[in-house]
Design a protein around this motif. Structure first.
Motif, PDB file in Angstrom:
ATOM      1  N   THR A  40       0.813  -1.213   0.000  1.00 54.79           N
ATOM      2  CA  THR A  40       0.000   0.000   0.000  1.00 54.79           C
ATOM      3  C   THR A  40       0.845   1.261   0.000  1.00 54.79           C
ATOM      4  O   THR A  40       1.933   1.282   0.569  1.00 54.79           O
ATOM      5  CB  THR A  40      -0.902   0.033   1.254  1.00 54.79           C
ATOM      6  OG1 THR A  40      -1.693   1.236   1.261  1.00 54.79           O
ATOM      7  CG2 THR A  40      -0.089  -0.029   2.536  1.00 54.79           C
ATOM      8  N   PRO A  41       0.341   2.315  -0.635  1.00 49.79           N
ATOM      9  CA  PRO A  41       0.931   3.633  -0.387  1.00 49.79           C
ATOM     10  C   PRO A  41       0.453   4.165   0.957  1.00 49.79           C
ATOM     11  O   PRO A  41      -0.370   3.536   1.636  1.00 49.79           O
ATOM     12  CB  PRO A  41       0.390   4.478  -1.545  1.00 49.79           C
ATOM     13  CG  PRO A  41      -0.901   3.828  -1.919  1.00 49.79           C
ATOM     14  CD  PRO A  41      -0.741   2.360  -1.619  1.00 49.79           C
ATOM     15  N   VAL A  42       0.961   5.330   1.326  1.00 53.08           N
ATOM     16  CA  VAL A  42       0.569   5.984   2.572  1.00 53.08           C
ATOM     17  C   VAL A  42      -0.265   7.205   2.218  1.00 53.08           C
ATOM     18  O   VAL A  42       0.159   8.041   1.412  1.00 53.08           O
ATOM     19  CB  VAL A  42       1.809   6.400   3.390  1.00 53.08           C
ATOM     20  CG1 VAL A  42       1.397   7.179   4.633  1.00 53.08           C
ATOM     21  CG2 VAL A  42       2.623   5.175   3.768  1.00 53.08           C
ATOM     22  N   PHE A  43      -1.453   7.293   2.804  1.00 52.95           N
ATOM     23  CA  PHE A  43      -2.349   8.422   2.550  1.00 52.95           C
ATOM     24  C   PHE A  43      -2.198   9.407   3.709  1.00 52.95           C
ATOM     25  O   PHE A  43      -2.625   9.126   4.836  1.00 52.95           O
ATOM     26  CB  PHE A  43      -3.788   7.932   2.407  1.00 52.95           C
ATOM     27  CG  PHE A  43      -3.950   6.903   1.312  1.00 52.95           C
ATOM     28  CD1 PHE A  43      -3.754   7.241  -0.014  1.00 52.95           C
ATOM     29  CD2 PHE A  43      -4.265   5.584   1.615  1.00 52.95           C
ATOM     30  CE1 PHE A  43      -3.884   6.293  -1.021  1.00 52.95           C
ATOM     31  CE2 PHE A  43      -4.406   4.631   0.619  1.00 52.95           C
ATOM     32  CZ  PHE A  43      -4.212   4.988  -0.706  1.00 52.95           C
ATOM     33  N   VAL A  44      -1.577  10.564   3.438  1.00 52.53           N
ATOM     34  CA  VAL A  44      -1.190  11.501   4.490  1.00 52.53           C
ATOM     35  C   VAL A  44      -2.249  12.591   4.623  1.00 52.53           C
ATOM     36  O   VAL A  44      -2.533  13.309   3.659  1.00 52.53           O
ATOM     37  CB  VAL A  44       0.181  12.131   4.162  1.00 52.53           C
ATOM     38  CG1 VAL A  44       0.584  13.113   5.256  1.00 52.53           C
ATOM     39  CG2 VAL A  44       1.236  11.044   3.999  1.00 52.53           C
ATOM     40  N   ARG A 131      -0.897   4.146  -8.686  1.00 53.47           N
ATOM     41  CA  ARG A 131      -2.090   4.712  -9.334  1.00 53.47           C
ATOM     42  C   ARG A 131      -2.643   3.754 -10.388  1.00 53.47           C
ATOM     43  O   ARG A 131      -3.852   3.605 -10.533  1.00 53.47           O
ATOM     44  CB  ARG A 131      -1.752   6.043  -9.999  1.00 53.47           C
ATOM     45  CG  ARG A 131      -1.583   7.209  -9.053  1.00 53.47           C
ATOM     46  CD  ARG A 131      -1.654   8.522  -9.817  1.00 53.47           C
ATOM     47  NE  ARG A 131      -1.339   9.659  -8.979  1.00 53.47           N
ATOM     48  CZ  ARG A 131      -2.212  10.264  -8.178  1.00 53.47           C
ATOM     49  NH1 ARG A 131      -3.450   9.803  -8.084  1.00 53.47           N
ATOM     50  NH2 ARG A 131      -1.849  11.310  -7.465  1.00 53.47           N
ATOM     51  N   ARG A 132      -1.751   3.099 -11.126  1.00 51.88           N
ATOM     52  CA  ARG A 132      -2.178   2.255 -12.243  1.00 51.88           C
ATOM     53  C   ARG A 132      -2.872   0.986 -11.752  1.00 51.88           C
ATOM     54  O   ARG A 132      -3.883   0.574 -12.319  1.00 51.88           O
ATOM     55  CB  ARG A 132      -0.977   1.892 -13.107  1.00 51.88           C
ATOM     56  CG  ARG A 132      -1.303   0.979 -14.287  1.00 51.88           C
ATOM     57  CD  ARG A 132      -0.059   0.716 -15.121  1.00 51.88           C
ATOM     58  NE  ARG A 132       0.485   1.956 -15.675  1.00 51.88           N
ATOM     59  CZ  ARG A 132       1.652   2.041 -16.297  1.00 51.88           C
ATOM     60  NH1 ARG A 132       2.419   0.968 -16.413  1.00 51.88           N
ATOM     61  NH2 ARG A 132       2.065   3.186 -16.786  1.00 51.88           N
ATOM     62  N   TYR A 133      -2.345   0.383 -10.698  1.00 50.45           N
ATOM     63  CA  TYR A 133      -2.818  -0.943 -10.303  1.00 50.45           C
ATOM     64  C   TYR A 133      -3.703  -0.946  -9.058  1.00 50.45           C
ATOM     65  O   TYR A 133      -4.380  -1.933  -8.782  1.00 50.45           O
ATOM     66  CB  TYR A 133      -1.623  -1.877 -10.066  1.00 50.45           C
ATOM     67  CG  TYR A 133      -0.853  -2.156 -11.332  1.00 50.45           C
ATOM     68  CD1 TYR A 133      -1.317  -3.077 -12.276  1.00 50.45           C
ATOM     69  CD2 TYR A 133       0.337  -1.490 -11.608  1.00 50.45           C
ATOM     70  CE1 TYR A 133      -0.616  -3.331 -13.441  1.00 50.45           C
ATOM     71  CE2 TYR A 133       1.044  -1.736 -12.774  1.00 50.45           C
ATOM     72  CZ  TYR A 133       0.567  -2.655 -13.686  1.00 50.45           C
ATOM     73  OH  TYR A 133       1.253  -2.902 -14.848  1.00 50.45           O
ATOM     74  N   MET A 134      -3.697   0.126  -8.290  1.00 51.08           N
ATOM     75  CA  MET A 134      -4.477   0.194  -7.067  1.00 51.08           C
ATOM     76  C   MET A 134      -5.435   1.382  -7.131  1.00 51.08           C
ATOM     77  O   MET A 134      -5.372   2.189  -8.065  1.00 51.08           O
ATOM     78  CB  MET A 134      -3.543   0.327  -5.851  1.00 51.08           C
ATOM     79  CG  MET A 134      -2.526  -0.789  -5.726  1.00 51.08           C
ATOM     80  SD  MET A 134      -3.291  -2.433  -5.482  1.00 51.08           S
ATOM     81  CE  MET A 134      -1.846  -3.405  -5.049  1.00 51.08           C
ATOM     82  N   ASP A 135      -6.292   1.503  -6.120  1.00 49.37           N
ATOM     83  CA  ASP A 135      -7.245   2.602  -6.077  1.00 49.37           C
ATOM     84  C   ASP A 135      -6.659   3.755  -5.255  1.00 49.37           C
ATOM     85  O   ASP A 135      -6.715   3.743  -4.022  1.00 49.37           O
ATOM     86  CB  ASP A 135      -8.571   2.136  -5.458  1.00 49.37           C
ATOM     87  CG  ASP A 135      -9.353   1.245  -6.405  1.00 49.37           C
ATOM     88  OD1 ASP A 135      -9.014   1.214  -7.602  1.00 49.37           O
ATOM     89  OD2 ASP A 135     -10.297   0.576  -5.958  1.00 49.37           O
TER      90      ASP A 135
END
Length: 396
Positions: A40-44, A131-135
């Protein structure tokens, strides 16, 4: 860390999508990352983002202050001093732990910093593939300073190439094919058109440097410096005879090697602010604190977490023969703030600044995040866990 976005992301996650992301990274570069990429990325959230920017600006102001060179002159080992130092570093990297303050609110705490480039090529690729593979919400941005992909690439060109022909600018590293960051070198070459060159492959003629390509000797006008002196010493037998960078050379640097030492753990005792844990040079402490377990011992000249003593004892301190090369820093309690399907993860956020030769101040370009469920944050310490590793932030 933005609850609604985190819950939606975890709900849509699948192993198949994660594997597609990994395959996408390898497919675009021809390299499989030699470190774990987080699921996962981190949503700040916006409030934490503002605090990070304020902390980064405060540190940059210290570095730009008159007298900074005098303050940090002792940081450079005499046998590593390189001539023709630039007026300012081309890169400033700052690492912050995500913590909670006394009110339970998210707050950044400074961990380390460096006057040395980070994964500027790979982080753009990683964010793009999240961005390409996840929401990832389209209104959240991974770049800094109002940049987009085109502006980011232009900033890197301005900082690294500085107007030179890419063929005369090299990414210089120690045994690059063996480095865990090889995928970043490939990304950088694709983005900027500059070759990656091993330090042992340089050819010196007087003050001029050259590198070999397709049977030709090509001049080196500028070096995108990714080599670390400790790496050179460790691999001296493999490298053989090579250029002595302590001699006068007709070449530009991005960034000059001296800044690796000036902007480093050496600077931590000089940084003040609500984001900065207390730190001292070990040889300047008259009496060790009684609660030594609340501190961490860090060698000045190491990288990737090497040599750090997490739970020091008086005996550990007594064994240190060169206390002037160590700092004692107040321990930072990372907050487990990122919900994952297999438990909470801690997070560290890296702000990545470029400072082109012709710019009046550093420019926030990108970021890097690292997730952990263990004692140490670095990607080397979480290999047997999931939802940990290298990541990228998207800011609210």
């Amino acid at each position: 860390m933005v609850p609604s976005i985190r819950q939606a992301y975890n709900k849509q996650f699948s192993t198949a999508r994660y594997n597609a992301l990994l395959q996408g990274l390898a497919g675009e570069t021809g390299i499989t990352p030699d470190f774990r990429v987080a699921e996962t990325p981190v949503f700040v959230p916006a409030a934490l983002h503002r605090q990070l920017l304020d902390a980064g600006n405060a540190i940059n102001a210290l570095i730009a202050r008159p007298g900074f060179r005098e303050l940090t002159e002792a940081a450079i080992p005499k046998h590593q001093l390189v001539p023709r130092e630039d007026a300012h570093p081309n890169f400033i990297i700052t690492d912050f732990a995500v913590t909670r303050n006394e009110n339970g609110e998210l707050a950044p705490r400074l961990i380390e910093l460096q006057g040395f480039p980070s994964l500027f090529g790979f982080q753009e690729l990683l964010a793009r593939h999240y961005r390409r593979y996840m929401d990832v919400p389209p209104d959240m941005n991974n770049f800094g300073s109002g940049l987009d992909t085109q502006g980011y690439t232009a900033l890197l060109r301005r900082t690294i190439l500085a107007g030179h022909d890419p063929a005369s600018v090299i990414l210089l590293e120690v045994l690059p094919e063996q480095q865990k960051t090889l995928i970043d070198f490939v990304c950088t070459e694709k983005m900027l058109g500059i070759p990656t060159v091993c330090v042992s492959d340089l050819v010196q003629d007087g003050k001029k440097l050259f590198y070999r390509r397709n049977g030709q000797l090509l001049p080196v006008r500028r070096i995108y410096n990714r080599m670390i002196a400790e790496d050179i010493e460790k691999n001296r037998a493999l490298l053989g005879d090579m250029v002595n960078f302590q001699h006068e050379l007709d070449v530009e640097w991005a960034t000059h090697p001296n800044w690796y030492y000036r902007i480093s753990k050496f600077l931590l005792p000089h940084i003040q602010g609500p984001f900065a844990p207390k730190a001292w040079f070990l040889h300047e402490i008259p009496v060790l604190p009684q609660d030594l377990h609340h501190y961490v011992l860090k060698p000045l000249f190491s990288f990737a977490g090497q040599g750090v003593i997490i739970d020091p004892t008086p005996e550990d301190v007594d064994r240190i023969a060169d206390p002037e090369n160590w700092i004692l820093q107040q321990k930072v309690d990372y907050a487990p703030v990122i919900e994952t399907p297999t438990g909470l993860a801690k997070c560290e956020i890296r702000l990545m600044y470029c400072w082109p030769d012709d710019a009046p101040a550093p420019i926030l370009a990108h970021n890097l995040a690292r997730l952990s469920k263990g004692k140490m944050i670095g990607v080397n310490f979480n290999r047997d866990m999931d939802w940990v590793g290298g990541s990228s932030c998207f800011f609210e």
